[in-house]
Design a protein around this motif. Structure first.
Motif, PDB file in Angstrom:
ATOM      1  N   GLN A 102       0.826  -1.198   0.000  1.00 48.56           N
ATOM      2  CA  GLN A 102       0.000   0.000   0.000  1.00 48.56           C
ATOM      3  C   GLN A 102       0.865   1.254   0.000  1.00 48.56           C
ATOM      4  O   GLN A 102       1.967   1.259   0.550  1.00 48.56           O
ATOM      5  CB  GLN A 102      -0.890   0.052   1.243  1.00 48.56           C
ATOM      6  N   ARG A 159     -11.600  -0.783  -3.775  1.00 49.97           N
ATOM      7  CA  ARG A 159     -11.537  -2.049  -3.037  1.00 49.97           C
ATOM      8  C   ARG A 159     -12.110  -1.943  -1.635  1.00 49.97           C
ATOM      9  O   ARG A 159     -12.520  -2.940  -1.064  1.00 49.97           O
ATOM     10  CB  ARG A 159     -10.094  -2.531  -2.994  1.00 49.97           C
ATOM     11  N   ASN A 160     -12.083  -0.743  -1.078  1.00 48.34           N
ATOM     12  CA  ASN A 160     -12.598  -0.562   0.277  1.00 48.34           C
ATOM     13  C   ASN A 160     -12.921   0.917   0.477  1.00 48.34           C
ATOM     14  O   ASN A 160     -12.252   1.783  -0.081  1.00 48.34           O
ATOM     15  CB  ASN A 160     -11.557  -1.019   1.306  1.00 48.34           C
ATOM     16  N   THR A 187      -9.657   2.754  -0.486  1.00 46.59           N
ATOM     17  CA  THR A 187      -8.568   1.969  -1.057  1.00 46.59           C
ATOM     18  C   THR A 187      -8.904   1.638  -2.503  1.00 46.59           C
ATOM     19  O   THR A 187     -10.004   1.174  -2.799  1.00 46.59           O
ATOM     20  CB  THR A 187      -8.368   0.673  -0.251  1.00 46.59           C
ATOM     21  N   LEU A 188      -7.941   1.895  -3.398  1.00 45.84           N
ATOM     22  CA  LEU A 188      -8.116   1.622  -4.822  1.00 45.84           C
ATOM     23  C   LEU A 188      -6.923   0.846  -5.340  1.00 45.84           C
ATOM     24  O   LEU A 188      -5.854   0.863  -4.733  1.00 45.84           O
ATOM     25  CB  LEU A 188      -8.196   2.919  -5.630  1.00 45.84           C
ATOM     26  N   GLY A 189      -7.097   0.232  -6.492  1.00 44.40           N
ATOM     27  CA  GLY A 189      -5.983  -0.452  -7.124  1.00 44.40           C
ATOM     28  C   GLY A 189      -6.275  -0.743  -8.574  1.00 44.40           C
ATOM     29  O   GLY A 189      -7.425  -0.687  -9.025  1.00 44.40           O
ATOM     30  N   GLU A 215      -2.123  -1.476  -3.503  1.00 47.55           N
ATOM     31  CA  GLU A 215      -3.257  -0.593  -3.277  1.00 47.55           C
ATOM     32  C   GLU A 215      -2.795   0.830  -2.970  1.00 47.55           C
ATOM     33  O   GLU A 215      -1.740   1.035  -2.382  1.00 47.55           O
ATOM     34  CB  GLU A 215      -4.089  -1.097  -2.101  1.00 47.55           C
ATOM     35  N   VAL A 225      -4.193   4.107  -0.906  1.00 48.30           N
ATOM     36  CA  VAL A 225      -5.177   4.494   0.100  1.00 48.30           C
ATOM     37  C   VAL A 225      -5.307   6.010   0.071  1.00 48.30           C
ATOM     38  O   VAL A 225      -4.334   6.724   0.289  1.00 48.30           O
ATOM     39  CB  VAL A 225      -4.766   4.018   1.511  1.00 48.30           C
TER      40      VAL A 225
END
Length: 136
Positions: free
Chosen positions: A7, A31-32, A43-45, A53, A55
């Motif tokens: 991350q 993702r979150n 959170t992205l990816g 990821e 954040v």
């Protein structure tokens, strides 16, 4: 023994504007999305890198921070001094046009660098410098 990046963190002052850039323009997947004590972390990816990821975090995730601390962070963020991320792409010119067409804040048009990449740079909605490079 193996070591991998999991991350990295980017401070943003408006998560919805940041999502408009990172999710909608760049195509990263969310993702979150977590809220805690009035703060938010998203959170992205990249779909092609499931183990890495980004954040998007509040600029000062400290409930005990003073107002002067918050002001100092806001000033640093406005100047683009908090974070930076470099993405690799297989077509930096197409990525540049995609981001520019979406209204991205251009810092540097694509150019060949002496250290072996072609790259360009933008500011995200929070002022962070985001670079995109392509190996030559």
């Amino acid at each position: 023994m193996e070591i991998n990046l999991a991350q990295c963190f980017i401070a943003v002052d408006d998560h919805d504007k940041a999502l408009g850039f990172y999710r909608d323009v760049l195509g990263l997947e969310v993702r979150n999305d977590v809220g805690f004590e009035g703060m938010r972390w998203v959170t992205l990816g990249s779909p092609t890198q499931p183990g890495v990821e980004i954040v998007l975090e509040p600029p000062l995730a400290d409930p005990n921070a003073t107002e002067s601390d918050r002001q100092a962070m806001a000033e640093l963020m406005a100047k683009g001094h908090l974070r930076g991320v470099i993405f690799r792409t297989d077509d930096v010119d197409a990525m540049f046009e995609r981001i520019r067409a979406a209204g991205g804040d251009v810092l540097q048009e694509p150019m060949d660098q002496p250290y072996g990449v072609r790259d360009c740079a933008f500011r995200d909605p929070a002022g962070n410098m985001i670079r995109f490079n392509q190996p030559r």
